[in-house]
Design an enzyme around this catalytic site. Structure first.
Site, PDB file in Angstrom:
ATOM      1  N   ARG A  16      11.773   4.718   2.266  1.00 27.52           N
ATOM      2  CA  ARG A  16      10.766   5.489   3.016  1.00 27.52           C
ATOM      3  C   ARG A  16       9.693   4.594   3.655  1.00 27.52           C
ATOM      4  O   ARG A  16       8.941   5.072   4.500  1.00 27.52           O
ATOM      5  CB  ARG A  16      10.112   6.542   2.120  1.00 27.52           C
ATOM      6  CG  ARG A  16      11.056   7.684   1.803  1.00 27.52           C
ATOM      7  CD  ARG A  16      10.350   8.864   1.160  1.00 27.52           C
ATOM      8  NE  ARG A  16      11.198  10.041   1.142  1.00 27.52           N
ATOM      9  CZ  ARG A  16      11.938  10.439   0.106  1.00 27.52           C
ATOM     10  NH1 ARG A  16      11.921   9.740  -1.019  1.00 27.52           N
ATOM     11  NH2 ARG A  16      12.671  11.521   0.187  1.00 27.52           N
ATOM     12  N   GLU A  56      16.335  -4.825  -0.952  1.00 20.30           N
ATOM     13  CA  GLU A  56      16.462  -5.747  -2.095  1.00 20.30           C
ATOM     14  C   GLU A  56      16.292  -5.036  -3.439  1.00 20.30           C
ATOM     15  O   GLU A  56      16.815  -5.500  -4.449  1.00 20.30           O
ATOM     16  CB  GLU A  56      15.431  -6.883  -1.987  1.00 20.30           C
ATOM     17  CG  GLU A  56      15.745  -7.908  -0.912  1.00 20.30           C
ATOM     18  CD  GLU A  56      17.054  -8.654  -1.144  1.00 20.30           C
ATOM     19  OE1 GLU A  56      17.385  -8.932  -2.311  1.00 20.30           O
ATOM     20  OE2 GLU A  56      17.757  -8.943  -0.154  1.00 20.30           O
ATOM     21  N   GLY A  57      15.574  -3.931  -3.465  1.00 18.73           N
ATOM     22  CA  GLY A  57      15.428  -3.160  -4.705  1.00 18.73           C
ATOM     23  C   GLY A  57      16.792  -2.659  -5.173  1.00 18.73           C
ATOM     24  O   GLY A  57      17.186  -2.865  -6.322  1.00 18.73           O
ATOM     25  N   HIS A  58      17.524  -2.037  -4.251  1.00 22.13           N
ATOM     26  CA  HIS A  58      18.877  -1.563  -4.587  1.00 22.13           C
ATOM     27  C   HIS A  58      19.761  -2.749  -5.004  1.00 22.13           C
ATOM     28  O   HIS A  58      20.514  -2.670  -5.973  1.00 22.13           O
ATOM     29  CB  HIS A  58      19.532  -0.887  -3.381  1.00 22.13           C
ATOM     30  CG  HIS A  58      18.832   0.343  -2.883  1.00 22.13           C
ATOM     31  ND1 HIS A  58      18.203   0.400  -1.662  1.00 22.13           N
ATOM     32  CD2 HIS A  58      18.667   1.569  -3.442  1.00 22.13           C
ATOM     33  CE1 HIS A  58      17.694   1.610  -1.475  1.00 22.13           C
ATOM     34  NE2 HIS A  58      17.947   2.342  -2.540  1.00 22.13           N
TER      35      HIS A  58
HETATM   36  P1  AMP Z   1      17.201   5.690  -3.725  1.00 22.78           P
HETATM   37  O1  AMP Z   1      18.233   5.183  -2.755  1.00 22.78           O
HETATM   38  O2  AMP Z   1      15.805   5.663  -3.202  1.00 22.78           O
HETATM   39  O3  AMP Z   1      17.594   7.007  -4.340  1.00 22.78           O
HETATM   40  O4  AMP Z   1      17.189   4.637  -4.930  1.00 22.78           O
HETATM   41  C1  AMP Z   1      18.365   4.323  -5.641  1.00 22.78           C
HETATM   42  C2  AMP Z   1      17.990   3.532  -6.868  1.00 22.78           C
HETATM   43  O5  AMP Z   1      17.309   2.347  -6.486  1.00 22.78           O
HETATM   44  C3  AMP Z   1      17.028   4.305  -7.804  1.00 22.78           C
HETATM   45  O6  AMP Z   1      17.422   4.066  -9.143  1.00 22.78           O
HETATM   46  C4  AMP Z   1      15.708   3.675  -7.501  1.00 22.78           C
HETATM   47  O7  AMP Z   1      14.793   3.743  -8.574  1.00 22.78           O
HETATM   48  C5  AMP Z   1      16.107   2.244  -7.225  1.00 22.78           C
HETATM   49  N1  AMP Z   1      15.067   1.569  -6.433  1.00 22.78           N
HETATM   50  C6  AMP Z   1      14.478   2.019  -5.305  1.00 22.78           C
HETATM   51  N2  AMP Z   1      13.523   1.165  -4.895  1.00 22.78           N
HETATM   52  C7  AMP Z   1      13.505   0.151  -5.794  1.00 22.78           C
HETATM   53  C8  AMP Z   1      12.722  -1.035  -5.946  1.00 22.78           C
HETATM   54  N3  AMP Z   1      11.765  -1.354  -5.070  1.00 22.78           N
HETATM   55  N4  AMP Z   1      12.976  -1.841  -6.987  1.00 22.78           N
HETATM   56  C9  AMP Z   1      13.941  -1.525  -7.903  1.00 22.78           C
HETATM   57  N5  AMP Z   1      14.710  -0.423  -7.814  1.00 22.78           N
HETATM   58  C10 AMP Z   1      14.490   0.411  -6.789  1.00 22.78           C
END
Ligand code: AMP
Length: 282
Positions: A187, A35-37
């Protein structure tokens, strides 16, 4: 949704959209979408004509002893989630197309990359800025979306864009959390049940520390001691890499949280390294 694996095809497609006056929102990710993504993607959809999401696990940003080989991946599941969000293009490049034999160039944002996580993950941010610069050149976004969860990464990308005159708006979006406050992260999948419960201590620590600062206790020493105590109250917290107050622009540790300060934490819960942060005003 179109799935494109070849960089120059994305480049040509983006050029076409830009020529027609359409804005392009870009969300770079390493997949295992949560959900963050999706919150970044929703924001991009709201603010742009076209949304492009990339999924690429970038070997350059992983240290030798890190989790590159076991980083979670589920491209089919991810593509399904992106279709539901009505993303226009999924860019999922092959490693050999981004880093062909003989690839030599690195993009590095000095000092900022050595602070906080940089002190524990040598070369990590150099890997991040190199891939993000490449992706920006391929995708040519009008706006690019990053999460506050990776605060240092967002600060470094903003600096890179400014220093290299890249005409891109960097939009930083709030951290999306689980019901107990744990910041969502790909992670988190590494955590077993006990570790998953224990990991909630990070957010509790941030909330309690920010309350303490708001009540007027703002010195670095007291804040550090308080955070350490809170984190170590949880036996599965194996190592605290950093937990203190920082200037949100320079990322230097500050003596006192007397204006807006960044509370930032990196710990190992079991064997998994987790980070989180919160902005606080005294
Ligand atoms: P990653 O796939 O971990 O490289 O993350 C891709 C993007 O999603 C990066 O800009 C992260 O900061 C963002 N992101 C990861 N986790 C979250 C979260 N819990 N809430 C908001 N954005 C997130």
């Amino acid at each position: 949704m179109e799935i494109i694996r070849i960089p120059h095809i994305v480049h040509d497609t983006s050029n076409g959209h830009l020529l027609h006056g359409r804005s392009i929102g870009f969300v770079p990710t390493m997949g295992a979408l949560h959900e963050g993504h999706l919150s970044l993607i929703k924001r991009s959809k709201d603010e742009n004509d076209i949304t492009i999401v990339s999924i690429f696990v970038n070997p350059l940003q992983f240290g030798q002893s890190e989790d590159f080989n076991k980083y979670p991946g589920d491209i089919e599941g991810d593509a399904e989630k992106l279709r539901k969000e009505e993303v226009d293009i999924l860019f999922a490049p092959d490693k050999s197309l981004l880093y062909p034999e003989g690839f030599l160039t690195r993009v590095e944002v000095g000092k900022l990359s050595e602070k906080l996580c940089g002190a524990f993950r040598t070369g990590h941010f150099k890997g991040v800025t190199t891939i993000v610069a490449k992706l920006f050149n391929i995708v040519k976004p009008t706006r690019a979306y990053f999460g506050q969860k990776d605060f240092q990464q967002a600060v470094i990308i903003k600096k890179m864009v400014k220093d290299l005159d890249m005409p891109i708006d960097i939009v930083v979006c709030p951290t999306i959390r689980e019901h107990d406050g744990l910041a969502m992260s790909s992670r988190n999948l590494y955590l077993n049940e006990e570790e998953r419960k224990a990991a909630a201590v990070i957010y509790r620590c941030l909330v309690q520390t920010s309350e303490m600062i708001k009540s007027g206790i703002i010195s670095k020493e007291k804040t550090r001691r308080f955070m350490k105590e809170k984190l170590l109250a949880e036996p599965l917290v194996r190592e605290i890499q950093y937990a203190s107050i920082y200037d949100p622009e320079t990322l230097e540790e500050v003596e006192a949280a007397d204006k807006e300060a960044l509370l930032a934490v990196a710990v190992k819960v079991g064997g998994t390294r987790l980070i989180d942060n919160m902005l606080v005003k005294a």
